[in-house]
Motif scaffolding. Structure first.
Motif, PDB file in Angstrom:
ATOM      1  N   ASN A 265       1.009  -1.124  -0.288  1.00 32.37           N
ATOM      2  CA  ASN A 265      -0.043  -0.018  -0.074  1.00 32.37           C
ATOM      3  C   ASN A 265       0.929   1.186   0.003  1.00 32.37           C
ATOM      4  N   HIS A 266       1.984   1.112  -0.370  1.00 33.31           N
ATOM      5  CA  HIS A 266       2.916   2.201  -0.436  1.00 33.31           C
ATOM      6  C   HIS A 266       4.121   2.209  -1.365  1.00 33.31           C
ATOM      7  N   VAL A 267       4.710   3.419  -1.712  1.00 36.73           N
ATOM      8  CA  VAL A 267       5.921   3.655  -2.497  1.00 36.73           C
ATOM      9  C   VAL A 267       6.970   4.460  -1.775  1.00 36.73           C
ATOM     10  N   ARG A 268       8.090   4.067  -1.927  1.00 39.63           N
ATOM     11  CA  ARG A 268       9.025   4.623  -1.053  1.00 39.63           C
ATOM     12  C   ARG A 268      10.210   4.898  -1.982  1.00 39.63           C
ATOM     13  N   PHE A 269      10.427   6.628  -1.595  1.00 39.08           N
ATOM     14  CA  PHE A 269      11.518   7.204  -2.590  1.00 39.08           C
ATOM     15  C   PHE A 269      12.813   7.708  -1.591  1.00 39.08           C
ATOM     16  N   LEU A 270      13.826   7.245  -1.914  1.00 46.47           N
ATOM     17  CA  LEU A 270      15.021   7.584  -1.072  1.00 46.47           C
ATOM     18  C   LEU A 270      15.936   8.950  -1.817  1.00 46.47           C
ATOM     19  N   LEU A 271      15.208   9.933  -1.017  1.00 46.43           N
ATOM     20  CA  LEU A 271      15.791  11.203  -1.881  1.00 46.43           C
ATOM     21  C   LEU A 271      17.127  11.418  -0.745  1.00 46.43           C
ATOM     22  N   ASP A 272      18.078  12.546  -1.436  1.00 47.90           N
ATOM     23  CA  ASP A 272      19.130  12.703  -0.644  1.00 47.90           C
ATOM     24  C   ASP A 272      18.966  13.268   0.768  1.00 47.90           C
ATOM     25  N   SER A 273      18.191  13.902   1.101  1.00 53.31           N
ATOM     26  CA  SER A 273      17.931  14.504   2.356  1.00 53.31           C
ATOM     27  C   SER A 273      16.706  14.085   3.235  1.00 53.31           C
ATOM     28  N   VAL A 274      16.016  13.171   2.539  1.00 58.29           N
ATOM     29  CA  VAL A 274      14.854  12.620   3.411  1.00 58.29           C
ATOM     30  C   VAL A 274      14.374  11.167   2.657  1.00 58.29           C
ATOM     31  N   CYS A 275      13.846  10.433   3.239  1.00 57.94           N
ATOM     32  CA  CYS A 275      13.150   9.246   2.730  1.00 57.94           C
ATOM     33  C   CYS A 275      11.687   9.537   2.607  1.00 57.94           C
ATOM     34  N   MET A 276      11.017   9.535   1.560  1.00 62.14           N
ATOM     35  CA  MET A 276       9.551   9.828   1.385  1.00 62.14           C
ATOM     36  C   MET A 276       8.777   8.706   1.161  1.00 62.14           C
ATOM     37  N   ARG A 277       7.678   8.645   1.780  1.00 57.65           N
ATOM     38  CA  ARG A 277       6.440   7.468   1.455  1.00 57.65           C
ATOM     39  C   ARG A 277       5.213   7.792   0.956  1.00 57.65           C
ATOM     40  N   LEU A 278       4.767   7.373  -0.178  1.00 61.47           N
ATOM     41  CA  LEU A 278       3.406   7.529  -0.434  1.00 61.47           C
ATOM     42  C   LEU A 278       2.485   6.581   0.153  1.00 61.47           C
ATOM     43  N   SER A 279       1.575   6.903   0.715  1.00 63.28           N
ATOM     44  CA  SER A 279       0.494   5.753   1.182  1.00 63.28           C
ATOM     45  C   SER A 279      -0.554   6.041   0.468  1.00 63.28           C
TER      46      SER A 279
END
Length: 591
Positions: free
Chosen positions: A141-155
């Motif tokens: 139920n989510h997609v995770r993106f590893l950005l340089d400054s923060v890890c973001m999740r789309l739920s």
């Protein structure tokens, strides 16, 4: 082609710009002066990336509006068969557990308004200032993106495969997307979204309810006030000049600057505008930011990062072509190292209300006054010394009249504060210093041959900042010298219904666009010297130049009315508020 027909959402942690097709085209993470994960506005080398889009097949029309008195933006997209999708965007902001909740989060709600629309969701962030597509993983139920400054999740409650593969699907129910830190939600996405939306709408409408609005132009003032509030970092209290970098002041001009920092002058203007509307919390929060900066500083810089960092080295980034391809895209701002002496008066003027306003729970006292005193001493020492001035000239230094005037403001207001606190000896001392400064300014800034004040001591030229001499009290509005200066500025700097800040060549050549704030200054000055009907007409023409959501950038093309410069510009929204208050009818004349 990109344009500034954009809306803004935010919550004091982040801002996001949304275009007319419901695409998030600019948002910096994890802070407003951070790396833009969404940077499509600046044409990244990774074409088609840097965007969070809801793509409606066979799109033929769209419209946008804000839910009344909030920062919640609604975009309606219509297809050729009459299908309509509603995309609602907001960033949560509300009270929770006795604290203001403002998470690093953007929420999007999708709804069917008509027909059977078919859409695709594109979630394509970039990292490293557009340099790389971030690593991506996903679960049920989510997609995770590893950005340089923060890890973001789309739920989301949209099937994840639709997001990952960007598969088209018929939207037949309400769906939610929550983009935030890599943390698991404790309730369903829909429940979470609905609760956050309800609380956020209530927060903003409650905040607006307590604004001291003018009778006229209330909607314009409300939108401006909310926009200013979105520019304040809730964590530190710093106030950015604008959420963007490098939107040029004019097409192809190279006047591309990073405005995602806290200019002490700009922030003081914001504080004064919100104070006049009764929103004094921003002043209290901002003063904590300033005091944290100034506690160990002998001098003040013009600007700082939101976290208080003083070094803002200016560089250009290679992976973003710029707004409409008009680079460079700059990060940092070399003006941080300039000497701009008006900052001392700006800080003290923004602080003064704290000592006199009995609505405040924590009013200023002698300890707060003592923290301002060194700034007053600096102002007294520097008022007749050359600096880069309010317009931040990069290649010349002069003794600018506006800088000198604001140094006088610093000492004059400290005298008023000292008297209010019963410190009579210090009040008399400051009054004496301020009087001497005033005499010098009026003698050296007045050009008898030309019959007006000038932009620097013993000078010849005009600039729009001279319009503020009466506003801060250096001269009275009925002083013939001030009236003559207003009239001279109207003759020399006005083009159509807009005002240039100056018209002489600077470090980058001749200015090509008007400066929106200066037009509002001129409107106020006209009203002050008795030309009120003319001022109201000019004000109405400026309101008509706002984008469809009521927002303004920094600059305007005089001929076309097109907006240029960083967006939305706090300065411009401040000018709108001040002019509206000046020109409005009184409540007692209406009710």
């Amino acid at each position: 082609m990109s344009s500034l027909e954009l809306g803004i959402v935010g919550n004091g942690t982040l801002t996001a710009l949304v275009d007319g097709r419901a695409r998030i085209v600019w948002s910096c993470l994890p802070r407003m002066d951070g790396d833009p994960a969404f940077c499509e506005l600046m044409q990244p080398a990774h074409d088609g990336h840097g965007v969070h889009a809801v793509v409606l097949e066979n799109l033929v029309a769209s419209r946008q509006y804000y839910i009344d008195n909030t920062a919640v933006l609604v975009s309606e997209l219509e297809d050729r068969d009459g299908g309509i999708v509603e995309v609602l965007d907001f960033a949560p902001r509300h009270w929770q557990y006795g604290r203001l909740y403002h998470p690093l989060a953007l929420l999007r709600r999708l709804r069917v308004r008509a027909g059977t629309p078919r859409i695709r969701v594109q979630l394509r962030p970039l990292t490293g200032w557009g340099a790389r597509v971030p690593e991506r993983t996903w679960g049920s139920n989510h997609v995770r993106f590893l950005l340089d400054s923060v890890c973001m999740r789309l739920s989301t409650d949209i099937p994840v495969s639709y997001i990952v593969d960007e598969s088209p699907f018929v939207l037949d129910r309400e769906c939610w997307m929550v983009l935030g830190p890599d943390e698991t939600l404790r309730e369903s996405v829909a429940e979470h979204g609905r609760h956050e939306l309800e609380r956020t709408i209530a927060y903003w409408q409650d905040w607006v309810r307590y604004l001291a609005l003018p009778v006229d132009w209330q909607d314009a003032v409300i939108r401006a006030a909310i926009t200013l509030k979105l520019c304040q970092d809730e964590d530190s209290g710093g106030i950015i000049a604008a959420p963007t970098t490098s939107i040029p002041e004019a097409a192809g001009s190279g006047r591309n600057w990073d405005y995602r920092y806290c200019w002490l002058r700009d922030a003081a203007f914001v504080v004064r505008a919100l104070n006049r509307l009764g929103a004094t919390h921003s002043m209290e929060h901002y003063l904590r930011y300033v005091f944290n900066i100034a506690v160990d500083a002998d001098t003040l810089q013009p600007m700082y990062a939101l976290n208080g960092d003083s070094r803002l080295t200016e560089t250009s980034v290679p992976h973003l072509a710029g707004y409409r391809g008009m680079g460079p895209v700059r990060v940092g701002n070399a003006a941080y190292s300039q000497r701009q002496h008006d900052v001392y008066g700006s800080v003290i003027l923004a602080s003064t209300q704290r000592f006199f306003d009995h609505r405040l729970i924590q009013r200023g006292g002698e300890p707060e006054y003592r923290r301002l005193v060194p700034l007053g001493h600096a102002a007294a020492a520097l008022f007749d010394q050359p600096d880069a001035g309010i317009w931040e000239y990069r290649e010349r230094a002069q003794t600018h009249t506006y800088s000198a005037t604001m140094c006088w403001v610093a000492c004059d207001r400290l005298g008023r504060i000292a008297r209010h606190l019963g410190l009579e000896d210090e009040a008399e001392a400051w009054a004496g210093v301020a009087n001497g400064m005033r005499q010098t300014i009026l003698a050296r800034a007045w050009n008898a041959e030309r019959g007006h004040f000038t932009d620097d001591f013993d000078g010849q030229r005009l600039d729009a900042s001279l319009l503020l001499m009466a506003d801060v009290g250096l001269v009275s509005a009925d002083d013939p010298r001030y009236i003559a200066t207003v009239e001279a500025i109207g003759s020399a700097l006005r083009r159509g219904n807009s005002l240039f800040r100056y018209v002489e060549a600077d470090d980058f050549g001749l200015p090509e666009t008007s400066f929106i704030l200066c037009t509002f200054w001129y409107i106020e000055a006209l009203a002050t010297i008795g030309r009120r009907d003319e001022a109201r007409e000019l004000f109405e023409s400026m309101l008509a130049r706002r984008n469809r959501l009521g927002l303004l950038s920094e600059d305007m093309d005089v001929a076309s009315g097109e907006l240029w410069g960083n967006f939305p510009q706090a300065y411009s929204m401040v000018g709108l508020i001040h002019a509206a208050i000046r020109l409005s009818r009184r409540w007692e004349d209406v009710l």
